[in-house]
Write an enzyme that holds these catalytic residues in place. Structure first.
Site, PDB file in Angstrom:
ATOM      1  CB  ALA A  34      -0.939  -0.011   1.199  1.00  4.87           C
ATOM      2  CD  GLU A  43       3.124 -13.379  -3.154  1.00  5.47           C
ATOM      3  OE1 GLU A  43       3.067 -14.584  -3.423  1.00  5.47           O
ATOM      4  OE2 GLU A  43       4.172 -12.786  -2.818  1.00  5.47           O
ATOM      5  CE  LYS A  49      -6.914 -13.540 -10.209  1.00  9.92           C
ATOM      6  NZ  LYS A  49      -7.160 -12.879  -8.924  1.00  9.92           N
TER       7      LYS A  49
HETATM    8  P1  FAD Z   1       1.749  -4.342   5.347  1.00  5.53           P
HETATM    9  O1  FAD Z   1       2.248  -5.214   4.279  1.00  5.53           O
HETATM   10  O2  FAD Z   1       1.449  -4.983   6.680  1.00  5.53           O
HETATM   11  O3  FAD Z   1       2.811  -3.178   5.543  1.00  5.53           O
HETATM   12  C1  FAD Z   1       2.837  -2.377   6.701  1.00  5.53           C
HETATM   13  C2  FAD Z   1       4.043  -1.475   6.639  1.00  5.53           C
HETATM   14  O4  FAD Z   1       3.974  -0.548   7.715  1.00  5.53           O
HETATM   15  C3  FAD Z   1       5.384  -2.180   6.770  1.00  5.53           C
HETATM   16  O5  FAD Z   1       6.311  -1.602   5.872  1.00  5.53           O
HETATM   17  C4  FAD Z   1       5.821  -1.869   8.208  1.00  5.53           C
HETATM   18  O6  FAD Z   1       7.227  -1.861   8.365  1.00  5.53           O
HETATM   19  C5  FAD Z   1       5.231  -0.481   8.338  1.00  5.53           C
HETATM   20  N1  FAD Z   1       5.011  -0.090   9.725  1.00  5.53           N
HETATM   21  C6  FAD Z   1       4.173  -0.631  10.627  1.00  5.53           C
HETATM   22  N2  FAD Z   1       4.270   0.015  11.808  1.00  5.53           N
HETATM   23  C7  FAD Z   1       5.190   0.991  11.626  1.00  5.53           C
HETATM   24  C8  FAD Z   1       5.752   1.978  12.473  1.00  5.53           C
HETATM   25  N3  FAD Z   1       5.404   2.101  13.761  1.00  5.53           N
HETATM   26  N4  FAD Z   1       6.701   2.801  11.970  1.00  5.53           N
HETATM   27  C9  FAD Z   1       7.098   2.706  10.659  1.00  5.53           C
HETATM   28  N5  FAD Z   1       6.596   1.787   9.827  1.00  5.53           N
HETATM   29  C10 FAD Z   1       5.662   0.934  10.309  1.00  5.53           C
HETATM   30  N6  FAD Z   1      -4.492  -8.663  -1.579  1.00  5.53           N
HETATM   31  C11 FAD Z   1      -4.678  -8.823  -2.896  1.00  5.53           C
HETATM   32  O7  FAD Z   1      -4.926  -7.844  -3.614  1.00  5.53           O
HETATM   33  N7  FAD Z   1      -4.584 -10.064  -3.451  1.00  5.53           N
HETATM   34  C12 FAD Z   1      -4.389 -11.177  -2.714  1.00  5.53           C
HETATM   35  O8  FAD Z   1      -4.300 -12.272  -3.258  1.00  5.53           O
HETATM   36  C13 FAD Z   1      -4.289 -11.036  -1.309  1.00  5.53           C
HETATM   37  N8  FAD Z   1      -4.120 -12.113  -0.496  1.00  5.53           N
HETATM   38  C14 FAD Z   1      -4.084 -11.927   0.850  1.00  5.53           C
HETATM   39  C15 FAD Z   1      -4.077 -13.042   1.696  1.00  5.53           C
HETATM   40  C16 FAD Z   1      -4.103 -12.869   3.068  1.00  5.53           C
HETATM   41  C17 FAD Z   1      -4.153 -14.052   3.962  1.00  5.53           C
HETATM   42  C18 FAD Z   1      -4.101 -11.561   3.630  1.00  5.53           C
HETATM   43  C19 FAD Z   1      -4.120 -11.352   5.104  1.00  5.53           C
HETATM   44  C20 FAD Z   1      -4.072 -10.473   2.797  1.00  5.53           C
HETATM   45  C21 FAD Z   1      -4.095 -10.631   1.416  1.00  5.53           C
HETATM   46  N9  FAD Z   1      -4.150  -9.538   0.567  1.00  5.53           N
HETATM   47  C22 FAD Z   1      -4.321  -9.718  -0.768  1.00  5.53           C
HETATM   48  C23 FAD Z   1      -4.023  -8.180   1.096  1.00  5.53           C
HETATM   49  C24 FAD Z   1      -2.612  -7.644   0.844  1.00  5.53           C
HETATM   50  O9  FAD Z   1      -1.671  -8.449   1.471  1.00  5.53           O
HETATM   51  C25 FAD Z   1      -2.506  -6.223   1.371  1.00  5.53           C
HETATM   52  O10 FAD Z   1      -3.583  -5.460   0.922  1.00  5.53           O
HETATM   53  C26 FAD Z   1      -1.271  -5.557   0.858  1.00  5.53           C
HETATM   54  O11 FAD Z   1      -0.178  -6.341   1.066  1.00  5.53           O
HETATM   55  C27 FAD Z   1      -1.077  -4.222   1.513  1.00  5.53           C
HETATM   56  O12 FAD Z   1      -0.589  -4.369   2.814  1.00  5.53           O
HETATM   57  P2  FAD Z   1      -0.179  -3.064   3.575  1.00  5.53           P
HETATM   58  O13 FAD Z   1       0.875  -2.376   2.798  1.00  5.53           O
HETATM   59  O14 FAD Z   1      -1.416  -2.323   3.899  1.00  5.53           O
HETATM   60  O15 FAD Z   1       0.391  -3.591   4.962  1.00  5.53           O
END
Ligand code: FAD
Length: 504
Positions: free
Chosen positions: A19, A53, A82
């Site tokens: 994200a 992914e 895909k």
């Molecule tokens: P995260 O990947 O958790 O990243 C969080 C970030 O915040 C990290 O860089 C961390 O270091 C940082 N951070 C946290 N706290 C702090 C702090 N205090 N200070 C500084 N940095 C901090 N989505 C799809 O579109 N397709 C799929 O097939 C899919 N499969 C999934 C399967 C599962 C089981 C799950 C749970 C999710 C799936 N998703 C899928 C969702 C997808 O994984 C997420 O939408 C995507 O990876 C985005 O994650 P994110 O960046 O929001 O969070």
């Protein structure tokens, strides 16, 4: 016309998962040439979620909007194509169907193709719904080629997305956005300061720096450090509709060329995924903890995967739902911080993109006019709820009664919006749609047909069309799709020739 007097001077993105780097990629392109400075803070001590992914076709639009070259992206992320999702054992055991991307069939004289197909069934046609889907037949044959070569063929209406390695994707987007001038700080946010209006003023980092900004984007994952822990914005919990609340994930070596679709196989207390990349396969089992322990889930997953393990199985808890407000004051929640609908239709990355699209449409200046925030929250909530209903459809229409989980699904509570949609459909196969919905009518028809649900009748005006001619035309159309698909290279050949992985 006067210029905006108070443009945002700075945006701070907290979090460097998918994200965070998608936000940096898109905003660095859109804000190119403005004076708005973008900073991204990521922690080396807090891991990203490490799954996510599979994408949907809107991801190709994201790549364009973010000015990321598709071929380079595929190479950098060891990506594969895909064309849809193959659902196994959802309606009943040993039954499968496809949810293919792209358009299915072609309207005739203004009549929707689905209605025409229904009429021909009544007249003895035996073609399957999927026979009229270019992406569906390309999936069945595991063949692919790029759009340029398909423009004037019976496959022109196909659609596709990509499977990607999430860690490689973040790294690739990081390299590109840093070259565009995004500032990256590697440190952990330890505290967040707000002013008397509850606007975020600054974040305090473990390295001693204080980062002030006009606007903050919370990409810190499920915990929502800014939106939830600091601003106390609540979460609408949809577990009553979507009971799966944990996943076990593991990566394996590839056993053969990757498939050009995701597999989602229903299991005793949920479903398992298989996502093929060029260099490995992602596997997981999404399950409901009320019906299955972590150990049982791990054993189930281990018994169905193929290929040597690359890492140890990992449990990931989650709650399907969304933030009550995804934009609040000067904070936008993005990715898992904003909400999560269990991954059956791989929609989370799409929702990251949609959140950014709505945010850009309603982009604030330093006055933060409240109607922008309201409009945004209304638009993104509609996107979430449409996807929620679509995912529930897969569960509530099952005929499986072999486990307590599936028996529960047969009698589950469903949202009024979905109930109305199914009732409308049952009458004569019509569906109401918002033009910006992710899942168009063809997607709904694919799931309903896959779950063996057909309307009582079809639209009466379709009877004006000549039955015999229609039947022939549909048969010829389906034959032309398959014949053209059979001339395409295999998906594996396509990847090797067009976009071989740069990573190992
Ligand atoms: P995260 O990947 O958790 O990243 C969080 C970030 O915040 C990290 O860089 C961390 O270091 C940082 N951070 C946290 N706290 C702090 C702090 N205090 N200070 C500084 N940095 C901090 N989505 C799809 O579109 N397709 C799929 O097939 C899919 N499969 C999934 C399967 C599962 C089981 C799950 C749970 C999710 C799936 N998703 C899928 C969702 C997808 O994984 C997420 O939408 C995507 O990876 C985005 O994650 P994110 O960046 O929001 O969070």
């Amino acid at each position: 016309m006067k210029r905006t007097e108070n443009p945002l001077g700075s945006i701070c993105i907290v979090g460097g998962g998918t994200a965070g780097w998608m936000a940096a990629s898109l905003l660095s392109n859109i804000l190119h040439g403005s004076n708005t400075k973008i900073t991204l803070i990521e922690s080396a001590d807090i891991a990203t979620i490490g799954v996510g992914e599979a994408t949907v076709p809107s991801f190709m639009a994201f790549l364009k909007d973010a000015r990321l070259d598709t071929k380079e992206f595929m190479q950098a992320t060891a990506g594969s194509i895909k064309l849809g999702i193959r659902f196994e054992n959802w309606y009943q055991q040993n039954h499968h169907f496809l949810h293919p991307f792209g358009k299915i069939g072609r309207a005739i004289d203004g009549h929707e193709f689905y209605q025409i197909w229904l009429k021909t069934l009544a007249d003895g046609n035996t073609t399957r719904w999927v026979d009229h889907s270019p992406s569906g037949i390309m999936s069945e044959e595991n063949r692919f080629i790029t759009e340029m070569q398909l423009a004037k063929t019976p496959l022109a209406s196909y659609g596709y997305a990509v499977h990607l390695d999430a860690a490689y994707a973040a790294r690739h987007m990081r390299e590109i956005t840093l070259a565009r001038g995004v500032q990256r700080i590697e440190s952990t946010v330890e505290s967040v300061q707000t002013d008397e209006r509850k606007f975020i003023q600054s974040v305090q980092l473990a390295n001693g720096q204080t980062i002030e900004s006009d606007f903050f984007i919370d990409c810190t994952g499920f915990k929502g450090l800014l939106i939830s822990e600091t601003l106390k914005v609540g979460y609408d919990d949809w577990s009553n509709y979507l009971p799966c609340n944990r996943a076990v994930a593991v990566q394996t070596e590839n056993a053969g060329d990757p498939l050009a679709y995701t597999i989602a196989s229903a299991r005793a207390a949920g479903w398992s995924w298989k996502i093929p990349l060029q260099h490995r396969t992602g596997n997981g089992y999404v399950f409901a903890s009320d019906y299955c322990s972590d150990d049982e889930a791990i054993n189930t997953l281990m018994s169905v995967i193929k290929g040597d393990l690359i890492n140890e199985p990992r449990i990931i808890p989650f709650v399907s739902g969304m933030r009550e407000k995804i934009w609040y004051k000067n904070c936008l929640a993005l990715g898992l911080a904003s909400g999560f609908i269990e991954p059956l239709e791989s929609t989370a990355i799409h929702l990251v993109y949609r959140t950014l699209v709505h945010f850009i449409r309603n982009f604030p200046d330093k006055h933060f006019a409240s109607f922008l925030e309201q409009q945004f929250n209304c638009d993104i909530a509609r996107d979430y709820m449409e996807i929620r209903d679509f995912v529930i459809l897969h569960y509530c229409t099952t005929q499986r009664g072999d486990t307590a989980f599936w028996r529960w699904c047969q009698t589950m509570e469903i949202p009024e919006s979905l109930r109305e949609k199914i009732n409308q459909f049952r009458h004569r196969g019509q569906l109401q749609h918002h033009p910006e919905n992710l899942f168009g009518a063809d997607s709904w028809y694919s799931i309903l047909e896959g779950m063996n649900i057909r309307p009582e009748t079809y639209h009466p005006l379709v009877d004006a069309l000549d039955s015999q001619k229609l039947g022939q035309s549909l048969k010829q159309g389906a034959n032309a799709i398959r014949a053209t698909v059979m001339k395409l290279p295999s998906h594996g050949e396509f990847l090797r020739q067009h976009c071989p992985a740069k990573q190992s």
